[in-house]
Design a protein around this motif. Sequence first.
Motif, mmCIF file in Angstrom:
data_model
loop_
_atom_site.group_PDB
_atom_site.id
_atom_site.type_symbol
_atom_site.label_atom_id
_atom_site.label_comp_id
_atom_site.label_asym_id
_atom_site.label_seq_id
_atom_site.Cartn_x
_atom_site.Cartn_y
_atom_site.Cartn_z
ATOM 1 N N THR A 1 -22.954 -37.451 32.382
ATOM 2 C CA THR A 1 -23.226 -38.690 31.977
ATOM 3 C C THR A 1 -24.537 -38.950 32.779
ATOM 4 O O THR A 1 -24.767 -38.392 33.837
ATOM 5 C CB THR A 1 -22.055 -39.720 32.549
ATOM 6 O OG1 THR A 1 -22.012 -39.691 33.801
ATOM 7 C CG2 THR A 1 -20.754 -39.589 31.665
ATOM 8 N N ILE A 2 -25.115 -39.973 32.229
ATOM 9 C CA ILE A 2 -26.403 -40.560 32.911
ATOM 10 C C ILE A 2 -26.651 -41.946 32.822
ATOM 11 O O ILE A 2 -26.029 -42.588 31.835
ATOM 12 C CB ILE A 2 -27.783 -39.833 32.342
ATOM 13 C CG1 ILE A 2 -27.972 -40.155 30.790
ATOM 14 C CG2 ILE A 2 -27.771 -38.291 32.616
ATOM 15 C CD1 ILE A 2 -29.337 -39.561 30.211
ATOM 16 N N PRO A 3 -27.035 -42.712 33.607
ATOM 17 C CA PRO A 3 -27.221 -44.187 33.368
ATOM 18 C C PRO A 3 -28.428 -44.479 32.681
ATOM 19 O O PRO A 3 -29.411 -43.936 32.895
ATOM 20 C CB PRO A 3 -27.499 -44.437 35.064
ATOM 21 C CG PRO A 3 -28.087 -43.498 35.598
ATOM 22 C CD PRO A 3 -27.504 -42.320 35.375
ATOM 23 N N LEU A 4 -28.313 -45.710 31.899
ATOM 24 C CA LEU A 4 -29.139 -45.770 30.957
ATOM 25 C C LEU A 4 -29.177 -47.500 30.845
ATOM 26 O O LEU A 4 -28.038 -47.772 30.203
ATOM 27 C CB LEU A 4 -29.413 -45.132 29.797
ATOM 28 C CG LEU A 4 -30.472 -45.565 28.928
ATOM 29 C CD1 LEU A 4 -31.970 -44.985 29.487
ATOM 30 C CD2 LEU A 4 -30.364 -45.080 27.398
ATOM 31 N N GLN B 1 -28.182 -34.260 23.201
ATOM 32 C CA GLN B 1 -29.357 -33.220 23.657
ATOM 33 C C GLN B 1 -30.001 -32.090 22.674
ATOM 34 O O GLN B 1 -29.014 -31.605 22.152
ATOM 35 C CB GLN B 1 -28.901 -32.517 24.865
ATOM 36 C CG GLN B 1 -29.947 -31.783 25.806
ATOM 37 C CD GLN B 1 -29.299 -31.140 27.035
ATOM 38 O OE1 GLN B 1 -28.363 -30.687 26.797
ATOM 39 N NE2 GLN B 1 -30.131 -31.291 27.938
ATOM 40 N N VAL B 2 -31.352 -32.257 22.307
ATOM 41 C CA VAL B 2 -31.792 -31.453 21.210
ATOM 42 C C VAL B 2 -33.011 -30.782 21.884
ATOM 43 O O VAL B 2 -33.413 -31.110 23.083
ATOM 44 C CB VAL B 2 -32.103 -32.015 20.242
ATOM 45 C CG1 VAL B 2 -30.771 -32.462 19.456
ATOM 46 C CG2 VAL B 2 -33.011 -33.279 20.433
ATOM 47 N N SER B 3 -33.699 -29.837 21.262
ATOM 48 C CA SER B 3 -34.894 -29.243 21.713
ATOM 49 C C SER B 3 -36.192 -30.067 21.843
ATOM 50 O O SER B 3 -37.001 -30.051 22.695
ATOM 51 C CB SER B 3 -35.181 -27.898 21.033
ATOM 52 O OG SER B 3 -34.040 -27.041 21.101
ATOM 53 N N ILE C 1 -31.504 -37.713 22.425
ATOM 54 C CA ILE C 1 -31.717 -38.735 21.343
ATOM 55 C C ILE C 1 -30.437 -39.782 21.881
ATOM 56 O O ILE C 1 -29.344 -39.617 21.607
ATOM 57 C CB ILE C 1 -31.609 -38.439 19.952
ATOM 58 C CG1 ILE C 1 -32.670 -37.037 19.854
ATOM 59 C CG2 ILE C 1 -31.678 -39.347 19.171
ATOM 60 C CD1 ILE C 1 -32.489 -36.648 18.518
ATOM 61 N N VAL C 2 -30.757 -41.033 22.203
ATOM 62 C CA VAL C 2 -29.989 -41.866 22.616
ATOM 63 C C VAL C 2 -29.405 -42.634 21.322
ATOM 64 O O VAL C 2 -30.424 -43.477 20.595
ATOM 65 C CB VAL C 2 -30.332 -42.967 23.764
ATOM 66 C CG1 VAL C 2 -29.287 -43.963 24.115
ATOM 67 C CG2 VAL C 2 -30.774 -42.168 24.729
ATOM 68 N N THR C 3 -28.207 -42.693 20.861
ATOM 69 C CA THR C 3 -27.866 -43.496 19.691
ATOM 70 C C THR C 3 -26.801 -44.528 20.018
ATOM 71 O O THR C 3 -26.116 -44.679 20.973
ATOM 72 C CB THR C 3 -26.966 -42.453 18.811
ATOM 73 O OG1 THR C 3 -25.901 -41.899 19.326
ATOM 74 C CG2 THR C 3 -28.051 -41.186 18.140
ATOM 75 N N GLU C 4 -26.688 -45.509 19.057
ATOM 76 C CA GLU C 4 -25.905 -46.416 19.184
ATOM 77 C C GLU C 4 -25.333 -46.939 17.635
ATOM 78 O O GLU C 4 -25.854 -47.228 16.847
ATOM 79 C CB GLU C 4 -26.395 -48.020 19.763
ATOM 80 C CG GLU C 4 -25.408 -49.115 19.869
ATOM 81 C CD GLU C 4 -26.034 -50.192 20.474
ATOM 82 O OE1 GLU C 4 -25.088 -51.090 21.026
ATOM 83 O OE2 GLU C 4 -27.209 -50.332 20.563
ATOM 84 N N PHE C 5 -24.103 -46.620 17.599
ATOM 85 C CA PHE C 5 -23.358 -46.879 16.305
ATOM 86 C C PHE C 5 -21.823 -46.972 16.537
ATOM 87 O O PHE C 5 -21.388 -46.274 17.560
ATOM 88 C CB PHE C 5 -23.579 -45.662 15.110
ATOM 89 C CG PHE C 5 -23.448 -44.159 15.647
ATOM 90 C CD1 PHE C 5 -22.278 -43.713 15.384
ATOM 91 C CD2 PHE C 5 -24.218 -43.648 16.038
ATOM 92 C CE1 PHE C 5 -21.931 -42.364 15.642
ATOM 93 C CE2 PHE C 5 -24.105 -42.207 16.594
ATOM 94 C CZ PHE C 5 -23.109 -41.568 16.278
ATOM 95 N N GLU D 1 -36.608 -37.946 27.974
ATOM 96 C CA GLU D 1 -36.589 -36.771 28.363
ATOM 97 C C GLU D 1 -35.290 -36.344 29.175
ATOM 98 O O GLU D 1 -34.598 -37.158 29.846
ATOM 99 C CB GLU D 1 -37.611 -36.140 29.495
ATOM 100 C CG GLU D 1 -38.054 -35.006 29.692
ATOM 101 C CD GLU D 1 -39.244 -34.849 30.788
ATOM 102 O OE1 GLU D 1 -39.044 -34.494 31.971
ATOM 103 O OE2 GLU D 1 -40.135 -35.165 30.372
ATOM 104 N N SER D 2 -34.495 -35.276 28.928
ATOM 105 C CA SER D 2 -33.268 -34.996 29.590
ATOM 106 C C SER D 2 -33.396 -34.735 30.770
ATOM 107 O O SER D 2 -34.127 -33.835 31.344
ATOM 108 C CB SER D 2 -32.693 -33.840 28.764
ATOM 109 O OG SER D 2 -31.241 -33.474 29.271
#
Length: 316
Positions: A67-70, A109-111, A97-101, A49-50
Amino acid sequence: MAKTEILLETGTNELEILEFYIDLPESEDGPEERCHFGVNVAKVMQVIESPELEHPESAEHPCFMGTIPLRNHILPVLDLAVWLGMERKKQKYDIVIVTEFSQTVSGFQVSGVTEIHRVGWQQVLSPDKFMSSFDDSCIVGIVEREDRFIQLLDLESILADLDPTLGGDFDAPSAVATEAYNALVCDDSPTIRAMLEKSLEKANFRHTIVHNGEEAKNTLLNIKQAAKQENRPVKDYVEIVISDIEMPLMDGFSLAKWIRDDQDLKSLPIILYSSIITKELRHKGESVGADEQISKPDLHLLPEKAINLIESRKAH
């Protein structure tokens, strides 16, 4: 939703996509609208959740939300609607949606998100067949569902737009061939195709560039036919195949497997690359006979690896 490891059998020409959406508000041009998008599940770490984020006035790009800590990361969050030039409907809760690539962790950030779909690459339609309300260079394919179209996003092009240094220095090739070698290059991203074309030209390669594995397969079949008609070896026409892994119609794994199963083509060197080269993906590439596998941030090293493979084949 935490990321789960969904392992697809190599060579099945399938992928898993996470479907998400951006809601557009009512306007003078029409009612509220929901636009559907998709991303490869292998690039998704988790969905959260954003938090309440506001665009910093000092930010260079309007899509940057802070930025946010994760876990062990400081995560940059990008408003995907802003980058796409869309006005997103304001709501109490948004999703990140947290991505790693490409060796990068980012948040988009999306709806909201809907579900995960398993689809065959042959079901992914070319975006050229559709009209879009925004620059569709970041759309690499369309998946049709009963009542909607899911647009597959080229997230690499988004990050490259925000940070042109990703992928290394393409102006200075890692090596230059002493003679012109023939390469068949396969990628569905206009951004990556342009980078590779520039890099290979500087490294003294003659190249044919196609958009997906199916086009590459047809090109190789035509080369086989020409070689037989002129009684010449295939290597007179193509000396290496360089391919992305994720592509519509036929992916890089399936292309490599097809080449290795073909009596006339099986000795061709193959380089596969992807933004999500992991231990599992590397194992898959080895299982279909790839000679080299490169992560997209290291693509500037591709000419050197290609030259070494070709010259090693010649030496033997």
